[in-house]
Design an enzyme around this catalytic site. Structure first.
Site, short mmCIF file in Angstrom:
data_model
loop_
_atom_site.label_atom_id
_atom_site.label_comp_id
_atom_site.label_asym_id
_atom_site.label_seq_id
_atom_site.Cartn_x
_atom_site.Cartn_y
_atom_site.Cartn_z
N THR A 1 6.01 -14.60 -2.36
CA THR A 1 5.36 -14.09 -1.65
C THR A 1 5.23 -13.82 -0.60
OG1 THR A 1 2.75 -14.19 -2.07
CG2 THR A 1 4.20 -16.41 -1.58
N LYS B 1 8.16 -10.35 -0.02
CA LYS B 1 8.06 -9.92 -1.27
C LYS B 1 9.34 -9.06 -0.96
CE LYS B 1 4.16 -10.15 -3.72
NZ LYS B 1 3.53 -9.70 -4.11
N ASP C 1 4.23 -6.88 -10.61
CA ASP C 1 3.08 -6.99 -10.12
C ASP C 1 1.80 -5.12 -10.81
OD1 ASP C 1 2.97 -9.18 -8.26
OD2 ASP C 1 3.36 -7.88 -6.55
N ALA D 1 -3.64 1.42 0.61
CA ALA D 1 -2.47 2.06 0.71
C ALA D 1 -1.14 0.83 0.60
CB ALA D 1 -2.02 2.97 1.14
N GLY D 2 -1.75 -0.12 0.65
CA GLY D 2 -0.89 -1.80 0.97
C GLY D 2 0.01 -2.00 -0.08
N ILE E 1 -8.82 -4.95 -7.47
CA ILE E 1 -7.68 -6.00 -6.97
C ILE E 1 -8.36 -7.59 -6.77
CG2 ILE E 1 -5.62 -4.76 -7.33
CD1 ILE E 1 -4.70 -5.34 -4.02
P1 ATR Z 1 -1.83 -5.64 1.03
O1 ATR Z 1 -0.03 -5.42 1.18
O2 ATR Z 1 -1.96 -6.52 -0.18
O3 ATR Z 1 -1.64 -4.37 -0.22
P2 ATR Z 1 -2.43 -4.57 3.79
O4 ATR Z 1 -0.77 -4.26 2.82
O5 ATR Z 1 -2.99 -5.48 4.18
O6 ATR Z 1 -2.34 -5.97 1.46
O7 ATR Z 1 -3.53 -3.39 1.78
C1 ATR Z 1 -4.18 -3.49 2.55
C2 ATR Z 1 -5.64 -1.82 2.88
O8 ATR Z 1 -7.20 -2.57 2.64
C3 ATR Z 1 -5.27 -0.85 3.23
O9 ATR Z 1 -4.74 0.23 1.85
C4 ATR Z 1 -6.10 -0.94 4.13
O10 ATR Z 1 -6.27 -0.06 4.86
P3 ATR Z 1 -5.45 0.84 6.15
O11 ATR Z 1 -4.05 1.06 5.88
O12 ATR Z 1 -6.07 1.38 6.69
O13 ATR Z 1 -5.51 -0.54 7.26
C5 ATR Z 1 -7.75 -1.26 3.81
N1 ATR Z 1 -8.02 -1.79 4.73
C6 ATR Z 1 -8.51 -3.36 4.99
N2 ATR Z 1 -9.46 -3.49 5.64
C7 ATR Z 1 -9.75 -1.94 5.24
C8 ATR Z 1 -11.09 -1.69 5.92
N3 ATR Z 1 -12.41 -2.53 6.55
N4 ATR Z 1 -11.80 -0.12 6.08
C9 ATR Z 1 -10.97 0.07 5.07
N5 ATR Z 1 -9.63 -0.23 4.47
C10 ATR Z 1 -9.76 -1.32 4.73
#
Ligand code: ATR
Length: 288
Positions: A74, A78, A115, A142-143, A231
């Site tokens: 994790t 990953k 996943d 998009a994370g 999720i």
């Molecule tokens: P993971 O790998 O678990 O998916 P991550 O890579 O940190 O986590 O992705 C978090 C997601 O939540 C992203 O799509 C992020 O948007 P950005 O790419 O613009 O950062 C989104 N996210 C987190 N906080 C946000 C906020 N306050 N408003 C809009 N989108 C948010």
């Protein structure tokens, strides 16, 4: 009947597995896998393995040499795990990350990513009429988690995915990497028109999670037949799910994705395809 091994001691042939993370103390995997080990009376153990990034390569090799059956990996390992595997499943390659490692009997490190499987199986279990090929899906975020979900939806025959993210460039890069014309980038915040014929809405952002801002979305244009899922599972019913449920949409919470993604690992390491039940959900959510 008195159990034959009431102390649940391990034997000399116990199968061993665990989860490597940094930190790992928050992980629910030991509780989840431990539940199944007890339920199915498996002679095995699953442990939390705190491994700092600089120790990851050595630790993975050591676990193999110690006779472990496999491990989950994790955050933050990953993506890094890809480079340390001898063989990768097709889906791990396409997702660009590994969450489940199996050490084969001939000494190979096999990497997989479950996943997306967990995401689909959660919907299959809780919304069995879901037809992924029946209409467009709207995916927020998009994370890392998003990437696995996109690949899984494409594999299920989803005809179009409308992808939207606060940072548009990140969504565009993701679409370029996955390279499937069914992924279309749409505006953030999502326009009502993009929801008007959607059959699925998925939140893969951290918005709505305890301690995070709420996801602001207007579902007014969404057909009532659309399925809405998140999720985020803390809380189980996010604002998105409450809003969707209140207007008559079927909703599925995110806990099942976590539970189902763990099944292939348990199956490979301990030989049983375990069941995801309400009792397991209750146990994983509780802390006693
Ligand atoms: P993971 O790998 O678990 O998916 P991550 O890579 O940190 O986590 O992705 C978090 C997601 O939540 C992203 O799509 C992020 O948007 P950005 O790419 O613009 O950062 C989104 N996210 C987190 N906080 C946000 C906020 N306050 N408003 C809009 N989108 C948010």
């Amino acid at each position: 009947m008195t159990p034959r091994n009431p102390y649940r001691t391990l034997s000399g042939t116990s199968r061993l597995a665990g989860v490597m993370g940094w930190p790992v103390s928050h992980s629910k995997s030991p509780r989840l896998q431990g539940y199944w080990l007890a339920k199915y009376g498996v002679d095995g153990s699953y442990m939390p393995l705190p491994v700092a990034p600089e120790n990851f390569a050595d630790a993975l090799k050591s676990l193999k040499n110690l006779g472990f059956s496999g491990v989950n990996v994790t955050i933050p390992h990953k993506e890094n795990t890809l480079a340390h595997c001898d063989q990768l499943s097709d889906r791990a390659k396409r997702i660009g990350a590994v969450n489940t490692v199996t050490f084969s009997e001939d000494g190979l490190i096999l990497g997989d990513n479950t996943d997306g499987f967990g995401f689909i199986e959660n919907l299959r279990q809780n919304a069995p009429d879901t037809a992924f090929a029946s209409g467009p899906a709207v995916v927020l975020g998009a994370g890392g988690a998003c990437r696995a979900i996109l690949v899984a939806l494409l594999d299920e025959g989803c005809p179009e995915i409308r992808l939207t993210n606060r940072t548009r460039k990140r969504a565009e890069d993701l679409a370029t990497e996955i390279n499937d014309p069914r992924i279309k980038i749409v505006d953030w915040p999502i326009e009502p028109a993009a929801l008007s014929d959607a059959s699925l809405v998925v939140n893969t952002t951290s918005l709505g999670m305890v301690g995070q801002p709420k996801l602001e979305i207007d579902l007014a244009g969404l057909p009532q037949t659309a399925l809405v899922t998140d999720i985020v599972y803390a809380p189980l019913m996010t604002d998105l799910l409450c809003q969707a449920h209140d207007r008559g949409n079927l909703v599925v919470d995110g806990l099942g994705m976590l539970l189902h993604q763990a099944r292939p690992g348990f199956h490979r390491w301990f030989g049983i395809d375990p069941e995801v039940t309400q009792d397991l959900r209750d146990f994983v959510l509780s802390s006693d």
